[in-house]
Design a protein around this motif. Structure first.
Motif, PDB file in Angstrom:
ATOM      1  N   GLN A 140      47.080  26.757  43.555  1.00 27.46           N
ATOM      2  CA  GLN A 140      45.908  27.547  43.961  1.00 27.46           C
ATOM      3  C   GLN A 140      44.863  27.614  42.847  1.00 27.46           C
ATOM      4  O   GLN A 140      43.668  27.632  43.108  1.00 27.46           O
ATOM      5  N   LEU A 141      45.343  27.644  41.573  1.00 27.28           N
ATOM      6  CA  LEU A 141      44.453  27.823  40.426  1.00 27.28           C
ATOM      7  C   LEU A 141      44.793  26.752  39.396  1.00 27.28           C
ATOM      8  O   LEU A 141      45.554  26.991  38.456  1.00 27.28           O
ATOM      9  N   PRO A 142      44.233  25.558  39.531  1.00 25.78           N
ATOM     10  CA  PRO A 142      44.667  24.409  38.738  1.00 25.78           C
ATOM     11  C   PRO A 142      44.215  24.411  37.274  1.00 25.78           C
ATOM     12  O   PRO A 142      44.809  23.715  36.449  1.00 25.78           O
ATOM     13  N   LEU A 143      43.168  25.167  36.947  1.00 28.37           N
ATOM     14  CA  LEU A 143      42.647  25.149  35.575  1.00 28.37           C
ATOM     15  C   LEU A 143      43.309  26.234  34.740  1.00 28.37           C
ATOM     16  O   LEU A 143      43.638  27.313  35.233  1.00 28.37           O
ATOM     17  N   GLU A 144      43.500  25.957  33.449  1.00 29.78           N
ATOM     18  CA  GLU A 144      44.228  26.887  32.592  1.00 29.78           C
ATOM     19  C   GLU A 144      43.533  27.046  31.244  1.00 29.78           C
ATOM     20  O   GLU A 144      42.963  26.099  30.692  1.00 29.78           O
ATOM     21  N   ALA A 153      35.794  37.897  48.001  1.00 29.00           N
ATOM     22  CA  ALA A 153      36.444  37.585  49.275  1.00 29.00           C
ATOM     23  C   ALA A 153      37.728  36.787  49.053  1.00 29.00           C
ATOM     24  O   ALA A 153      38.779  37.095  49.636  1.00 29.00           O
ATOM     25  N   SER A 154      37.665  35.766  48.208  1.00 27.98           N
ATOM     26  CA  SER A 154      38.861  34.956  47.954  1.00 27.98           C
ATOM     27  C   SER A 154      39.898  35.742  47.163  1.00 27.98           C
ATOM     28  O   SER A 154      41.111  35.552  47.349  1.00 27.98           O
ATOM     29  N   LYS A 172      46.238  39.557  49.712  1.00 29.43           N
ATOM     30  CA  LYS A 172      46.897  39.738  51.008  1.00 29.43           C
ATOM     31  C   LYS A 172      47.972  38.680  51.234  1.00 29.43           C
ATOM     32  O   LYS A 172      49.081  38.988  51.703  1.00 29.43           O
ATOM     33  N   LYS A 173      47.669  37.451  50.903  1.00 32.08           N
ATOM     34  CA  LYS A 173      48.576  36.345  51.185  1.00 32.08           C
ATOM     35  C   LYS A 173      49.725  36.257  50.191  1.00 32.08           C
ATOM     36  O   LYS A 173      50.892  36.132  50.576  1.00 32.08           O
ATOM     37  N   VAL A 229      49.335  42.611  49.897  1.00 32.38           N
ATOM     38  CA  VAL A 229      48.576  43.847  49.678  1.00 32.38           C
ATOM     39  C   VAL A 229      47.699  44.072  50.908  1.00 32.38           C
ATOM     40  O   VAL A 229      46.767  43.308  51.173  1.00 32.38           O
ATOM     41  N   ARG A 230      47.999  45.101  51.662  1.00 25.90           N
ATOM     42  CA  ARG A 230      47.292  45.324  52.919  1.00 25.90           C
ATOM     43  C   ARG A 230      45.831  45.723  52.721  1.00 25.90           C
ATOM     44  O   ARG A 230      44.954  45.318  53.477  1.00 25.90           O
ATOM     45  N   ASP A 231      45.575  46.560  51.720  1.00 25.25           N
ATOM     46  CA  ASP A 231      44.220  47.057  51.486  1.00 25.25           C
ATOM     47  C   ASP A 231      43.823  46.734  50.049  1.00 25.25           C
ATOM     48  O   ASP A 231      43.911  47.579  49.162  1.00 25.25           O
ATOM     49  N   PRO A 232      43.384  45.516  49.787  1.00 24.09           N
ATOM     50  CA  PRO A 232      43.101  45.079  48.412  1.00 24.09           C
ATOM     51  C   PRO A 232      41.966  45.882  47.782  1.00 24.09           C
ATOM     52  O   PRO A 232      41.017  46.283  48.464  1.00 24.09           O
ATOM     53  N   PRO A 233      42.036  46.123  46.474  1.00 28.67           N
ATOM     54  CA  PRO A 233      40.943  46.806  45.770  1.00 28.67           C
ATOM     55  C   PRO A 233      39.731  45.899  45.651  1.00 28.67           C
ATOM     56  O   PRO A 233      39.783  44.713  46.002  1.00 28.67           O
TER      57      PRO A 233
END
Length: 298
Positions: free
Chosen positions: A27-31, A84-85, A91-92, A96-100
């Motif tokens: 999901q997050l390829p850069l480090e 948004a992402s 959530k995924k 987390v049902r209600d994300p901050p």
């Protein structure tokens, strides 16, 4: 039901995994690795080097100017492209049902999740949570959010590789949220409050840590919490102020009145920012001088 018990078991098992067992590279390829953190992110346009520099500098600043906070570093930081992402990711991946709106830390994974434009203040606030949880285990309920919230508002600069931050700023949206109740807030009620945390409660609670800082007592408060000592008082808060709650009331009321008198100016306090050097910092404040509390010598 059996299904819900099975789901709870699976979630518990997942959170028991060590941080290194989770691979976020797809999901997050850069480090980007720094002294205290490991950042994973998606877009090359995000200035990971600048953010990592601030993150390390902030930890060093807290250890230098406030209280030494040990931790099993590194802390993983997952940076999504936008809000948004970020919320969809929570959530995924973490159910987390209600994300901050800005960021969230997961102690089981030693992972902090945020997004590119969440701001330095958000990072400073959220990263204080794991540091406090590890080092200040007897932190009172009000301070578990009030202390991290204190660190969310600043204007600063780099002195070579040393981060210098100016404190004492009220947060505009928090003062707006408190509204007309500001000058009537009861100090004893806030510091004795054990209700579940809400944003409104946290806005009231942040007033107390700025109050401590204004009196030159915040560092002492944090050291007392770290040492788990009350120095003969009923609480670390009273020990830090070296007086019982009742004796603080006039000082507290004067503090609230000062904030109320400068409410319009507080609404103009900018987002937390770090300038490249002291001349740039002084020039910025010469052009626009945001109102802040001044610190007294204890």
């Amino acid at each position: 039901t059996l299904f819900h018990r099975l789901l709870a078991f699976l979630l518990l098992a997942a959170t028991a995994l060590p941080a290194g067992a989770v691979d976020w590279s797809k999901q997050l390829p850069l480090e980007r690795k720094s002294q205290y953190f490991e950042f994973r992110y998606q877009r090359e346009s995000w200035d990971a080097a600048a953010f990592a520099r601030f993150a390390d500098g902030f930890v060093d600043l807290v250890n230098r100017d406030f209280v030494k906070l040990g931790f099993d570093y590194p802390i993983q930081v997952l940076v999504l492209p936008d809000r948004a992402s970020f919320q969809q990711f929570l959530k995924k991946e973490f159910v987390v049902r209600d994300p901050p709106n800005f960021g969230m830390y997961f102690s089981a994974f030693k992972v902090f999740v945020t997004f590119e434009d969440s701001g330095l203040g958000t990072f400073a606030h959220e990263i204080m949570h794991p540091l406090l949880d590890r080092n200040l285990r007897n932190c009172p309920v009000w301070a578990t959010e009030a202390v991290p919230a204190f660190f969310e508002k600043f204007i600063g600069y780099w002195d070579a590789d040393k981060l210098v931050l100016q404190w004492g700023y009220q947060n505009p949206w928090r003062i707006e949220a408190i509204g007309d109740k500001l000058t009537g807030l009861d100090l004893a009620r806030i510091v004795n409050d054990r209700r579940p945390v809400t944003n409104f409660d946290n806005s009231e609670r942040r007033l107390v840590t700025v109050f401590l800082w204004r009196a030159g007592r915040l560092e002492r408060f944090l050291r007392l919490l770290a040492d788990n000592t009350r120095a003969g008082y009923d609480s670390c808060f009273e020990a830090a102020m070296e007086q019982p709650l009742k004796a603080m009331v006039p000082q507290w009321q004067s503090y609230l009145q000062e904030i109320a008198a400068h409410r319009t100016a507080i609404m103009k306090v900018p987002a937390s920012i770090v300038l490249p050097n002291r001349p740039a910092f002084e020039q910025a404040l010469a052009n626009v001088t945001p109102w802040r509390q001044t610190q007294s010598t204890p």
